[in-house]
Structures are given as structure tokens and as C-alpha cells.
Motif scaffolding. Structure first.
Motif, PDB file in Angstrom:
ATOM      1  N   ASN A  90       0.918  -1.265   0.022  1.00 23.42           N
ATOM      2  CA  ASN A  90       0.067  -0.140  -0.190  1.00 23.42           C
ATOM      3  C   ASN A  90       0.978   1.284   0.110  1.00 23.42           C
ATOM      4  O   ASN A  90       0.410   2.095  -0.721  1.00 23.42           O
ATOM      5  CB  ASN A  90      -0.908  -0.038   1.353  1.00 23.42           C
ATOM      6  CG  ASN A  90      -1.773   1.236   1.363  1.00 23.42           C
ATOM      7  OD1 ASN A  90      -2.349   1.638   0.246  1.00 23.42           O
ATOM      8  ND2 ASN A  90      -1.772   1.830   2.762  1.00 23.42           N
ATOM      9  N   ILE A  91       1.878   1.260   0.859  1.00 21.07           N
ATOM     10  CA  ILE A  91       2.730   2.472   0.843  1.00 21.07           C
ATOM     11  C   ILE A  91       3.418   2.733  -0.392  1.00 21.07           C
ATOM     12  O   ILE A  91       3.555   3.715  -0.852  1.00 21.07           O
ATOM     13  CB  ILE A  91       3.676   2.497   2.137  1.00 21.07           C
ATOM     14  CG1 ILE A  91       2.859   2.206   3.612  1.00 21.07           C
ATOM     15  CG2 ILE A  91       4.603   3.712   2.169  1.00 21.07           C
ATOM     16  CD1 ILE A  91       3.856   2.044   4.649  1.00 21.07           C
TER      17      ILE A  91
ATOM     18  N   PHE B  78      -8.534  16.498  13.824  1.00 20.60           N
ATOM     19  CA  PHE B  78      -8.398  15.178  12.910  1.00 20.60           C
ATOM     20  C   PHE B  78      -7.486  15.471  11.869  1.00 20.60           C
ATOM     21  O   PHE B  78      -7.089  16.418  10.872  1.00 20.60           O
ATOM     22  CB  PHE B  78      -9.851  15.051  12.249  1.00 20.60           C
ATOM     23  CG  PHE B  78      -9.933  13.835  11.416  1.00 20.60           C
ATOM     24  CD1 PHE B  78     -11.007  12.847  11.934  1.00 20.60           C
ATOM     25  CD2 PHE B  78      -9.383  13.565  10.468  1.00 20.60           C
ATOM     26  CE1 PHE B  78     -11.265  11.635  11.502  1.00 20.60           C
ATOM     27  CE2 PHE B  78      -9.715  12.239   9.915  1.00 20.60           C
ATOM     28  CZ  PHE B  78     -10.509  11.381  10.342  1.00 20.60           C
ATOM     29  N   GLY B  79      -6.476  14.400  11.761  1.00 20.72           N
ATOM     30  CA  GLY B  79      -5.397  14.575  10.642  1.00 20.72           C
ATOM     31  C   GLY B  79      -5.221  12.841  10.201  1.00 20.72           C
ATOM     32  O   GLY B  79      -5.563  11.986  10.887  1.00 20.72           O
ATOM     33  N   PHE B  80      -4.916  13.017   8.706  1.00 20.39           N
ATOM     34  CA  PHE B  80      -4.919  11.802   8.202  1.00 20.39           C
ATOM     35  C   PHE B  80      -3.225  11.139   8.070  1.00 20.39           C
ATOM     36  O   PHE B  80      -2.295  12.166   8.218  1.00 20.39           O
ATOM     37  CB  PHE B  80      -5.081  12.064   6.723  1.00 20.39           C
ATOM     38  CG  PHE B  80      -6.479  11.913   6.734  1.00 20.39           C
ATOM     39  CD1 PHE B  80      -7.221  10.979   6.474  1.00 20.39           C
ATOM     40  CD2 PHE B  80      -7.050  13.295   6.369  1.00 20.39           C
ATOM     41  CE1 PHE B  80      -8.639  10.819   6.293  1.00 20.39           C
ATOM     42  CE2 PHE B  80      -8.536  13.270   6.109  1.00 20.39           C
ATOM     43  CZ  PHE B  80      -9.215  12.036   6.120  1.00 20.39           C
ATOM     44  N   VAL B  81      -3.150   9.829   8.455  1.00 21.79           N
ATOM     45  CA  VAL B  81      -1.627   9.297   8.095  1.00 21.79           C
ATOM     46  C   VAL B  81      -1.985   8.318   7.112  1.00 21.79           C
ATOM     47  O   VAL B  81      -2.499   7.239   7.349  1.00 21.79           O
ATOM     48  CB  VAL B  81      -1.185   8.637   9.349  1.00 21.79           C
ATOM     49  CG1 VAL B  81      -0.077   7.981   9.368  1.00 21.79           C
ATOM     50  CG2 VAL B  81      -1.334   9.793  10.725  1.00 21.79           C
ATOM     51  N   THR B  82      -1.502   8.615   5.712  1.00 24.36           N
ATOM     52  CA  THR B  82      -1.778   7.684   4.774  1.00 24.36           C
ATOM     53  C   THR B  82      -0.890   7.613   3.597  1.00 24.36           C
ATOM     54  O   THR B  82      -0.113   8.713   3.620  1.00 24.36           O
ATOM     55  CB  THR B  82      -3.122   8.358   4.149  1.00 24.36           C
ATOM     56  OG1 THR B  82      -3.529   7.615   2.986  1.00 24.36           O
ATOM     57  CG2 THR B  82      -3.133   9.676   3.893  1.00 24.36           C
ATOM     58  N   SER B  83      -0.948   6.529   2.559  1.00 30.84           N
ATOM     59  CA  SER B  83      -0.145   6.324   1.593  1.00 30.84           C
ATOM     60  C   SER B  83      -0.756   7.491   0.583  1.00 30.84           C
ATOM     61  O   SER B  83      -0.047   7.546  -0.411  1.00 30.84           O
ATOM     62  CB  SER B  83       0.027   5.182   1.363  1.00 30.84           C
ATOM     63  OG  SER B  83      -1.039   4.377   1.175  1.00 30.84           O
ATOM     64  N   GLU B  84      -1.837   8.091   0.801  1.00 28.38           N
ATOM     65  CA  GLU B  84      -2.500   8.940  -0.328  1.00 28.38           C
ATOM     66  C   GLU B  84      -1.978  10.264  -0.198  1.00 28.38           C
ATOM     67  O   GLU B  84      -2.684  11.238   0.446  1.00 28.38           O
ATOM     68  CB  GLU B  84      -3.801   8.894  -0.082  1.00 28.38           C
ATOM     69  CG  GLU B  84      -4.582   7.546  -0.399  1.00 28.38           C
ATOM     70  CD  GLU B  84      -5.062   7.142  -1.887  1.00 28.38           C
ATOM     71  OE1 GLU B  84      -4.526   8.124  -2.741  1.00 28.38           O
ATOM     72  OE2 GLU B  84      -5.714   6.154  -2.010  1.00 28.38           O
ATOM     73  N   ILE B 102      -0.335  13.514   7.082  1.00 33.89           N
ATOM     74  CA  ILE B 102       1.230  13.042   7.086  1.00 33.89           C
ATOM     75  C   ILE B 102       1.075  11.625   6.186  1.00 33.89           C
ATOM     76  O   ILE B 102       0.435  10.945   6.314  1.00 33.89           O
ATOM     77  CB  ILE B 102       1.356  12.475   8.538  1.00 33.89           C
ATOM     78  CG1 ILE B 102       1.504  13.860   9.288  1.00 33.89           C
ATOM     79  CG2 ILE B 102       2.918  11.772   8.568  1.00 33.89           C
ATOM     80  CD1 ILE B 102       1.787  13.448  10.825  1.00 33.89           C
ATOM     81  N   ALA B 103       2.018  12.037   5.351  1.00 34.75           N
ATOM     82  CA  ALA B 103       2.178  10.646   4.143  1.00 34.75           C
ATOM     83  C   ALA B 103       3.113   9.587   4.777  1.00 34.75           C
ATOM     84  O   ALA B 103       4.042  10.000   5.369  1.00 34.75           O
ATOM     85  CB  ALA B 103       2.737  11.250   2.948  1.00 34.75           C
TER      86      ALA B 103
END
Lengths: 151, 123
Positions: A90-91, B78-84, B102-103
Motif C-alpha cells: 500500500n505504501i 483530525f489528521g490523516f496518516v496515509t499513503s495517499e 502525514i504521508a
């Protein structure tokens, strides 16, 4: 369109280093992780349609799962190993997605081992085109990243 | 302060929590949820001060969770921690009411840099 091998290597090395604290070395061209191996796959949809796959030797996937779950390698269950390989796929896919044109989105990961891999290999058909790949190794254990596009 | 970490990958929840501790946020109460539905239940029971959520999850995605919260009038950070991590996704996240994205892959330093503006660090 082709995805440069150098870009795939850069992304995969960064993910391996940041997430696992492990270094990668170039693998021999044309080599793949032989059995026992696992394959993770992320589909990409939207303006560009394709997939990213990560094939890893099982001992390497097990080592990665042990690191992320903070357990000895022998205690890493298949569920942990699949979860870990799916997240790594995914990453890597998320970072390679930036090279694709237009707005796209990632699917949830699918991970298969052994005979289950036939289901994931279904996209390796005449309808898909291999855009790029990189063979790498981690302490002698091979892994391979491939980027596919729907024709 | 209570932080809720939402991700369908148990391994990733463990990394996020480990990174929070290494970045100096380990003195906060750290809790987990495996998807948006589970997170929403946990938030309704005892609201956290901050939600750190993945984007792609089964049952309810991170963006659906955020929109559900804002739709109910919640102002939880609210924060995102994502590969997007594309600009388009960052824009969607901010427009939907997120404070940051945060990627993945992330580092201890990236957590410190982003989260020090949101919650108190120690050590």
C-alpha cells in the motif's frame, strides 16, 4: 508510458528504510522471489487504471512482520505477515501513484501466498501491460516490485 | 489528552503508536480502532482530543469518518496518516475539515514537525 526502474527502486528503498529500518540492495535482473513467497497487490483506479504488486520471499515478509509487530520472527503469524506485506504494498503503491497521470485512488490491499496467488495473478494477461519493475534484495532475500497498466 | 489511532492494519497502528512515543507524545493516552465504524463508536463513547486516521479502510474510510464527525458538529482535531499523499488528497482532506495529512512512509521527525503544532510533546 514506462515507469523507470530507478523510480521504483527509490520508492521501495525509502519505504523499507523508513518503515522497517532495513537496507535494500539491487537484485539480479530477471530474478523473482521463489517459493515460498507472498504477493501483495494494490489496484489503482480513476484517470489511470493499473496495479502495483510486491512479491517477497516468505522469510523476508516474516522478518518484516516481526519488526512491525515487535515479536520474534518465529512468533509472526500468517495473519501478521499478510497484514504487513499488504501495508508495505500500500505504501509503495501510494508513492508510485504520484507518477501516474490524473486523479487516481488506491484499493485496499490483497495478499496471497502459495496456491492463493493464482487469484492475484489474474491481471497478468493480454489485457495488462507491464510498465516497470525492479528486483531488489534484503540480506539476500529477494523482493520484486511491478507496475501494471490495464490495456 | 487522548489520541485515537485509526487504521485497518494492526502493524500500521503499532508503527504509528511507536512513532508517537518516539516523537515525545507517549504521555498522552493512545487508543486504537480498526476502521471508521469502530472509530465512530469509540468517539461517541469517549471523545478523544485528536484522531489520527488512515484514508483507505474497509466499512468506513477515513474521509467518510471525518465527514460523519463534521456532519454531527464535532470539532475534534483530525489528521490523516496515509499513503495517499498527493496534493489532490491533501486538498480534499483540508476541505473536509482535517488539520493535516502525514504521508507514509513517515519519520519521527515528520510526526514532531506536524504534531507539535497540534498537541503537547514531552521529552
Amino acid at each position: 508510458m514506462q515507469i523507470p526502474e530507478s523510480a521504483i527502486i527509490r520508492v521501495t528503498e525509502e519505504v523499507w528504510s523508513s518503515t522497517l529500518g532495513l537496507s535494500l540492495t539491487p537484485g539480479a535482473r530477471g530474478t523473482t522471489a521463489t517459493d515460498p513467497a507472498l504477493v501483495g497487490r494494490i489496484l489503482i483506479s480513476g484517470a489511470w487504471r493499473g496495479a502495483v504488486t510486491l512479491r517477497s520471499a516468505e522469510p523476508l515478509a516474516q522478518r518484516a512482520a516481526a519488526i512491525l509487530n515487535d515479536v520474534p520472527a518465529a512468533d509472526a503469524t500468517l495473519e501478521m505477515v499478510k497484514d504487513t506485506l499488504g501495508e508495505l504494498t500500500n505504501i509503495i503503491a501510494g508513492n508510485l501513484k504520484g507518477l501516474m497521470p490524473g486523479l487516481t485512488q488506491l484499493s485496499l490491499p490483497a495478499v496471497a501466498r502459495g496456491d492463493e496467488r493464482a487469484a492475484l495473478a489474474a491481471f497478468e494477461t493480454e489485457e495488462t501491460k507491464l510498465l516497470g519493475q525492479a528486483a531488489l534484495a534484503c540480506d539476500g532475500q529477494p523482493l520484486q516490485v511491478q507496475v501494471w497498466q490495464w490495456a | 489528552m487522548k489520541i485515537l489511532v485509526v487504521d485497518d492494519s494492526k502493524a500500521m497502528r503499532m508503527i504509528v503508536i511507536r512513532t508517537l512515543r518516539q516523537a515525545g507524545f507517549g504521555h498522552h493516552t493512545l487508543e486504537e480502532a480498526a476502521n471508521g465504524v469502530e472509530a465512530l463508536k469509540a468517539i461517541e463513547a469517549v471523545p478523544p482530543d485528536l484522531v489520527l486516521s488512515d484514508w483507505n479502510m474497509p466499512d468506513m474510510s477515513g474521509i467518510e469518518l471525518l465527514r460523519a464527525l463534521r456532519g454531527r458538529g464535532s470539532t475534534i482535531k483530525f489528521g490523516f496518516v496515509t499513503s495517499e499523499g498527493s496534493e489532490e488528497m491533501r486538498t480534499r482532506a483540508i476541505e473536509s475539515g482535517a488539520s493535516f495529512l502525514i504521508a507514509k512512509p513517515f519519520t519521527v521527525e515528520s510526526f514532531q514537525k506536524v504534531l507539535s503544532n497540534v498537541i503537547e510533546a514531552r521529552g
